[in-house]
Design a protein around this motif. Structure first.
Motif, PDB file in Angstrom:
ATOM      1  N   VAL A   2       5.450  10.171  -2.758  1.00  0.00           N
ATOM      2  CA  VAL A   2       4.804   8.902  -2.451  1.00  0.00           C
ATOM      3  C   VAL A   2       5.628   8.182  -1.385  1.00  0.00           C
ATOM      4  N   HIS A   3       4.937   7.347  -0.622  1.00  0.00           N
ATOM      5  CA  HIS A   3       5.607   6.544   0.408  1.00  0.00           C
ATOM      6  C   HIS A   3       5.091   5.118   0.283  1.00  0.00           C
ATOM      7  N   ALA A   4       6.006   4.187   0.037  1.00  0.00           N
ATOM      8  CA  ALA A   4       5.655   2.775  -0.083  1.00  0.00           C
ATOM      9  C   ALA A   4       6.525   1.971   0.874  1.00  0.00           C
ATOM     10  N   VAL A   5       5.993   0.838   1.334  1.00  0.00           N
ATOM     11  CA  VAL A   5       6.746  -0.069   2.197  1.00  0.00           C
ATOM     12  C   VAL A   5       6.963  -1.371   1.441  1.00  0.00           C
ATOM     13  N   ALA A  34       0.859  -1.184   0.000  1.00  0.00           N
ATOM     14  CA  ALA A  34       0.000   0.000   0.000  1.00  0.00           C
ATOM     15  C   ALA A  34       0.892   1.229   0.000  1.00  0.00           C
ATOM     16  N   ILE A  35       0.461   2.284  -0.685  1.00  0.00           N
ATOM     17  CA  ILE A  35       1.247   3.516  -0.710  1.00  0.00           C
ATOM     18  C   ILE A  35       0.386   4.688  -0.251  1.00  0.00           C
ATOM     19  N   GLN A  36       1.074   5.688   0.277  1.00  0.00           N
ATOM     20  CA  GLN A  36       0.439   6.950   0.630  1.00  0.00           C
ATOM     21  C   GLN A  36       0.946   8.018  -0.326  1.00  0.00           C
ATOM     22  N   CYS A  37       0.066   8.889  -0.730  1.00  0.00           N
ATOM     23  CA  CYS A  37       0.415   9.915  -1.716  1.00  0.00           C
ATOM     24  C   CYS A  37       0.312  11.293  -1.078  1.00  0.00           C
ATOM     25  N   GLY A  38       1.407  12.052  -1.139  1.00  0.00           N
ATOM     26  CA  GLY A  38       1.411  13.394  -0.598  1.00  0.00           C
ATOM     27  C   GLY A  38       1.103  13.407   0.888  1.00  0.00           C
ATOM     28  N   LEU A  39       0.314  14.362   1.312  1.00  0.00           N
ATOM     29  CA  LEU A  39      -0.064  14.475   2.718  1.00  0.00           C
ATOM     30  C   LEU A  39      -1.317  13.675   3.034  1.00  0.00           C
ATOM     31  N   ASN A  40      -1.874  13.037   2.019  1.00  0.00           N
ATOM     32  CA  ASN A  40      -3.082  12.240   2.203  1.00  0.00           C
ATOM     33  C   ASN A  40      -2.733  10.954   2.948  1.00  0.00           C
ATOM     34  N   HIS A  92      11.326   1.312   3.852  1.00  0.00           N
ATOM     35  CA  HIS A  92      10.411   2.423   3.621  1.00  0.00           C
ATOM     36  C   HIS A  92      10.955   3.212   2.425  1.00  0.00           C
ATOM     37  N   LEU A  93      10.164   3.290   1.376  1.00  0.00           N
ATOM     38  CA  LEU A  93      10.590   3.941   0.142  1.00  0.00           C
ATOM     39  C   LEU A  93       9.877   5.281   0.007  1.00  0.00           C
ATOM     40  N   TYR A  94      10.627   6.369   0.110  1.00  0.00           N
ATOM     41  CA  TYR A  94      10.078   7.712  -0.077  1.00  0.00           C
ATOM     42  C   TYR A  94      10.588   8.236  -1.419  1.00  0.00           C
ATOM     43  N   GLY A  95       9.661   8.650  -2.270  1.00  0.00           N
ATOM     44  CA  GLY A  95      10.095   9.066  -3.596  1.00  0.00           C
ATOM     45  C   GLY A  95       9.246  10.178  -4.187  1.00  0.00           C
ATOM     46  N   LEU A  96       9.709  10.668  -5.331  1.00  0.00           N
ATOM     47  CA  LEU A  96       8.991  11.671  -6.110  1.00  0.00           C
ATOM     48  C   LEU A  96       8.618  11.054  -7.452  1.00  0.00           C
ATOM     49  N   VAL A  97       7.397  11.254  -7.863  1.00  0.00           N
ATOM     50  CA  VAL A  97       6.930  10.701  -9.135  1.00  0.00           C
ATOM     51  C   VAL A  97       7.712  11.328 -10.287  1.00  0.00           C
ATOM     52  N   ALA A  98       8.283  10.483 -11.139  1.00  0.00           N
ATOM     53  CA  ALA A  98       9.046  10.963 -12.290  1.00  0.00           C
ATOM     54  C   ALA A  98       8.365  10.621 -13.608  1.00  0.00           C
ATOM     55  N   GLY A 156       6.452   5.688 -12.052  1.00  0.00           N
ATOM     56  CA  GLY A 156       7.884   5.550 -11.804  1.00  0.00           C
ATOM     57  C   GLY A 156       8.347   6.649 -10.876  1.00  0.00           C
ATOM     58  N   CYS A 157       9.093   6.276  -9.842  1.00  0.00           N
ATOM     59  CA  CYS A 157       9.474   7.239  -8.805  1.00  0.00           C
ATOM     60  C   CYS A 157      10.983   7.258  -8.577  1.00  0.00           C
ATOM     61  N   ARG A 158      11.518   8.434  -8.313  1.00  0.00           N
ATOM     62  CA  ARG A 158      12.915   8.590  -7.893  1.00  0.00           C
ATOM     63  C   ARG A 158      12.965   8.568  -6.374  1.00  0.00           C
ATOM     64  N   LEU A 159      13.890   7.811  -5.819  1.00  0.00           N
ATOM     65  CA  LEU A 159      14.052   7.805  -4.369  1.00  0.00           C
ATOM     66  C   LEU A 159      14.536   9.163  -3.883  1.00  0.00           C
ATOM     67  N   SER A 160      13.919   9.667  -2.832  1.00  0.00           N
ATOM     68  CA  SER A 160      14.300  10.975  -2.297  1.00  0.00           C
ATOM     69  C   SER A 160      15.643  10.921  -1.592  1.00  0.00           C
ATOM     70  N   ASN A 161      15.948   9.776  -0.949  1.00  0.00           N
ATOM     71  CA  ASN A 161      17.192   9.605  -0.215  1.00  0.00           C
ATOM     72  C   ASN A 161      17.688   8.168  -0.380  1.00  0.00           C
ATOM     73  N   PRO A 162      18.993   7.941  -0.218  1.00  0.00           N
ATOM     74  CA  PRO A 162      19.503   6.559  -0.261  1.00  0.00           C
ATOM     75  C   PRO A 162      18.821   5.720   0.820  1.00  0.00           C
ATOM     76  N   VAL A 163      18.574   4.447   0.509  1.00  0.00           N
ATOM     77  CA  VAL A 163      17.913   3.538   1.441  1.00  0.00           C
ATOM     78  C   VAL A 163      18.945   2.542   1.968  1.00  0.00           C
ATOM     79  N   PRO A 164      19.284   2.594   3.260  1.00  0.00           N
ATOM     80  CA  PRO A 164      20.288   1.678   3.813  1.00  0.00           C
ATOM     81  C   PRO A 164      19.899   0.212   3.592  1.00  0.00           C
TER      82      PRO A 164
END
Length: 220
Positions: A155-158, A117-123, A173-179, A192-200
């Motif tokens: 977007v935020h996906a797990v 499941a993903i969450q979009c924006g502040l929703n 936890h995958l935080y990204g911007l829609v590309a 398709g999303c770009r990761l906002s930060n590296p994921v350890p």
């Protein structure tokens, strides 16, 4: 550049094309056989067995990392598993064709196919999707409904996955911007999303996932 121009010690990656999937495995050059268009590379192992990069419909590219120049890609190389005098298993890699400069932004994707499941924006409401694939710098999800997402929306996906081959559980936890937004022919929507930060830990997961996928393909 020709494969004969390379030197021992360089980092390399085998990029495997199998059906519509692309897998990537890290290795290192051990020796270069001058004027034979051939080099010797470290073996890639899973469950203490070397992976054979040969099979029906399987193509292999060789990506070479250079310290003072752009990465070079040798297309459709020939690999064979060989045993050295000390019993070590490794690969011979043969190519007559010259290399082409490789653009690292064209990151190869590892197929996932896991529901989440993903969450979009502040929703805070969640939408059911499938994580289609993931790379070191992005991921793609497929939805049955139009999520009405635009470029650069967050977007935020797990991602939860269990690898039977290594008996490991992974949670990211995958935080990204829609590309990219694409309506597919079957009525599904791809984002398709770009990761906002590296994921350890993501790089290690992708390596293990790719090895498990290739192993299953070779056994089937």
């Amino acid at each position: 550049m020709q494969i004969d121009d390379l030197t021992a010690g360089l980092s390399i990656s085998f990029i495997i094309h199998l059906n519509n999937e692309e897998l990537q495995f890290e290795s290192r050059i051990l020796e270069v056989y001058s004027r034979r268009h051939t080099l010797l590379a470290e073996g890639v192992f899973t469950d203490d067995k070397i992976i054979s990069f040969r099979g029906k419909g399987l193509l292999v590219d060789l990506l070479v990392t250079l310290s003072d120049d752009k990465p070079q890609l040798f297309k459709n190389v020939t690999t064979n598993v060989v045993k050295r005098a000390d019993g070590t298993l490794c690969y011979t890699v043969f190519s007559i064709a010259g290399s082409k400069t490789y653009n690292r932004r064209q990151s190869y994707r590892c197929y996932i196919g896991i529901e989440t499941a993903i969450q979009c924006g502040l929703n805070r409401s969640a939408h059911n999707v499938i994580i289609k694939d993931i790379s070191y710098n992005g991921f793609a999800v497929v939805s049955k409904e139009d999520l009405e997402l635009g470029v650069n929306q967050t977007v935020h996906a797990v991602l939860n996955d269990h690898l039977e081959e290594t008996a490991e559980n992974f949670n990211f936890h995958l935080y990204g911007l829609v590309a990219r937004v694409q309506e597919l022919e079957n009525g599904l929507f791809l984002y398709g999303c770009r990761l906002s930060n590296p994921v350890p830990g993501l790089e290690q997961y992708i390596v293990k996932k790719e090895r498990a996928v290739l192993r299953k393909r070779q056994l089937s």
